[in-house]
Scaffold this active site. Structure first.
Site, PDB file in Angstrom:
ATOM      1  N   LYS A   1       2.168  13.261  -6.325  1.00 47.34           N
ATOM      2  CA  LYS A   1       3.470  12.891  -6.898  1.00 47.34           C
ATOM      3  C   LYS A   1       4.327  14.134  -7.173  1.00 47.34           C
ATOM      4  CE  LYS A   1       1.968  10.968 -10.726  1.00 47.34           C
ATOM      5  NZ  LYS A   1       0.516  11.129 -10.691  1.00 47.34           N
TER       6      LYS A   1
ATOM      7  N   ARG B   1      -9.115  10.278 -16.941  1.00 44.62           N
ATOM      8  CA  ARG B   1      -7.720  10.000 -16.564  1.00 44.62           C
ATOM      9  C   ARG B   1      -7.671   8.889 -15.511  1.00 44.62           C
ATOM     10  NH1 ARG B   1      -5.923  15.819 -14.900  1.00 44.62           N
ATOM     11  NH2 ARG B   1      -3.867  14.930 -14.523  1.00 44.62           N
TER      12      ARG B   1
ATOM     13  N   ARG C   1      -7.737  22.410  -7.690  1.00 43.99           N
ATOM     14  CA  ARG C   1      -6.295  22.644  -7.854  1.00 43.99           C
ATOM     15  C   ARG C   1      -6.070  23.812  -8.819  1.00 43.99           C
ATOM     16  NH1 ARG C   1      -2.362  17.705  -9.530  1.00 43.99           N
ATOM     17  NH2 ARG C   1      -3.300  17.835 -11.592  1.00 43.99           N
TER      18      ARG C   1
ATOM     19  N   ARG D   1       3.596   5.059 -17.294  1.00 42.20           N
ATOM     20  CA  ARG D   1       2.142   5.031 -17.175  1.00 42.20           C
ATOM     21  C   ARG D   1       1.537   3.846 -17.902  1.00 42.20           C
ATOM     22  NH1 ARG D   1       1.677  10.916 -16.057  1.00 42.20           N
ATOM     23  NH2 ARG D   1      -0.374  11.395 -15.264  1.00 42.20           N
TER      24      ARG D   1
ATOM     25  N   ARG E   1      -5.823  23.826 -14.728  1.00 41.61           N
ATOM     26  CA  ARG E   1      -5.407  23.115 -15.938  1.00 41.61           C
ATOM     27  C   ARG E   1      -6.648  22.632 -16.677  1.00 41.61           C
ATOM     28  NH1 ARG E   1      -1.015  18.714 -14.122  1.00 41.61           N
ATOM     29  NH2 ARG E   1      -2.262  17.466 -15.538  1.00 41.61           N
TER      30      ARG E   1
HETATM   31  P1  AMP Z   1       0.449  14.806 -15.383  1.00 43.70           P
HETATM   32  O1  AMP Z   1       0.918  16.217 -15.307  1.00 43.70           O
HETATM   33  O2  AMP Z   1       1.480  13.810 -14.901  1.00 43.70           O
HETATM   34  O3  AMP Z   1      -0.903  14.601 -14.723  1.00 43.70           O
HETATM   35  O4  AMP Z   1       0.252  14.468 -16.937  1.00 43.70           O
HETATM   36  C1  AMP Z   1      -0.643  15.219 -17.734  1.00 43.70           C
HETATM   37  C2  AMP Z   1      -0.939  14.472 -19.018  1.00 43.70           C
HETATM   38  O5  AMP Z   1       0.279  14.281 -19.770  1.00 43.70           O
HETATM   39  C3  AMP Z   1      -1.505  13.074 -18.847  1.00 43.70           C
HETATM   40  O6  AMP Z   1      -2.912  13.066 -18.623  1.00 43.70           O
HETATM   41  C4  AMP Z   1      -1.142  12.457 -20.210  1.00 43.70           C
HETATM   42  O7  AMP Z   1      -1.975  12.957 -21.237  1.00 43.70           O
HETATM   43  C5  AMP Z   1       0.250  13.034 -20.454  1.00 43.70           C
HETATM   44  N1  AMP Z   1       1.311  12.182 -19.876  1.00 43.70           N
HETATM   45  C6  AMP Z   1       2.117  12.460 -18.807  1.00 43.70           C
HETATM   46  N2  AMP Z   1       2.986  11.466 -18.585  1.00 43.70           N
HETATM   47  C7  AMP Z   1       2.719  10.521 -19.524  1.00 43.70           C
HETATM   48  C8  AMP Z   1       3.266   9.237 -19.807  1.00 43.70           C
HETATM   49  N3  AMP Z   1       4.268   8.717 -19.070  1.00 43.70           N
HETATM   50  N4  AMP Z   1       2.745   8.548 -20.849  1.00 43.70           N
HETATM   51  C9  AMP Z   1       1.756   9.043 -21.608  1.00 43.70           C
HETATM   52  N5  AMP Z   1       1.185  10.228 -21.388  1.00 43.70           N
HETATM   53  C10 AMP Z   1       1.663  10.983 -20.356  1.00 43.70           C
END
Ligand code: AMP
Length: 226
Positions: free
Chosen positions: A24, A179, A135, A99, A168
């Site tokens: 994404k 996740r 990654r 999400r 990360r």
């Molecule tokens: P990402 O970088 O998109 O993988 O997001 C990293 C982390 O941020 C996720 O595992 C969640 O803990 C938090 N996060 C990101 N987007 C959301 C969302 N829309 N709602 C809730 N938590 C989020």
């Protein structure tokens, strides 16, 4: 009409859905560059917030580090604030939002979205785990690398800004599994919601990055002339 409703009613909105590591972020960056759309990654917004030594920042960090979702109310407030600042672009790309079904419904209710297309990048869990544990991300500019498929020229250093590359914390295997579990619990409801609105497009996420970008662009072009 509020500034936010105005933005959301006039600009095309792309929503990129998919499991962590489905590409994404990469697609959003690519599309944002070529279409001049404003890229909003909720993961990035939250990581920026979590770097601040505030109570909210610390709370957010704890959710992210445990692979849990940040509460709907928190993320919605942060996102809406950023959306209000997006009115100088030609469109908006949401990467990592919604999400949960509540987030999808709230976005729909608050913004009255007209020109929305939702892309779902479909990738199986084994591929995701293999992709994510290798990654690496630049701590300065956020550029993504993969130790095997897209390594940096100099190990541990970003090709673009020479920043340090790190894994990360939430990209460790045990946290990725958590996740993914949450993703499989929440995503079917969101997909059904957008399917019912007739705006959902499934994309095979295991094709090359270039092919995926092209398929997405073709769908956008078709949708915007409808
Ligand atoms: P990402 O970088 O998109 O993988 O997001 C990293 C982390 O941020 C996720 O595992 C969640 O803990 C938090 N996060 C990101 N987007 C959301 C969302 N829309 N709602 C809730 N938590 C989020």
């Amino acid at each position: 009409m509020s500034l936010l409703k105005n933005i959301m009613n006039t600009l095309p909105i792309l929503i990129l859905l998919g499991p962590p590591g489905s590409g994404k972020g990469t697609q959003a960056k690519q599309l944002s560059k070529s279409l001049h759309y404003h890229h909003l990654s909720t993961g990035d917004l939250l990581r920026n917030e979590s770097k601040k030594e505030t109570i909210l920042g610390k709370e957010i960090k704890a959710y992210i580090d445990h692979g849990e979702l940040v509460p709907d109310e928190t993320i919605i407030n942060i996102l809406l604030q950023s959306l209000r600042e997006s009115n100088n672009s030609e469109g908006i790309i949401l990467d990592g939002f919604p999400r949960t079904l509540t987030q999808a419904q709230l976005l729909d209710k608050k913004c009255g979205v007209k020109k929305t297309i939702v892309f779902h990048l479909d990738v199986d869990d084994d591929t995701i785990i293999k992709r994510i544990i290798q990654r690496r991300v630049c701590v300065q500019c956020g550029q993504l690398y993969h130790l095997e498929f897209h390594p940096s020229k100099k190990p541990g250093q970003c090709d673009i800004c020479h920043g340090k590359l790190e894994q990360r914390f939430d990209d460790k295997e045990v946290i990725i599994k958590k996740r993914l579990e949450i993703y499989h619990r929440e995503m079917p409801l969101i997909l059904k919601f957008y399917q019912n609105h007739g705006i959902l497009v499934h994309i095979k996420g295991d094709e090359s990055q270039e092919k995926i970008t092209e398929s997405i662009k073709i769908k956008i072009a078709k949708k915007l002339v409808e």
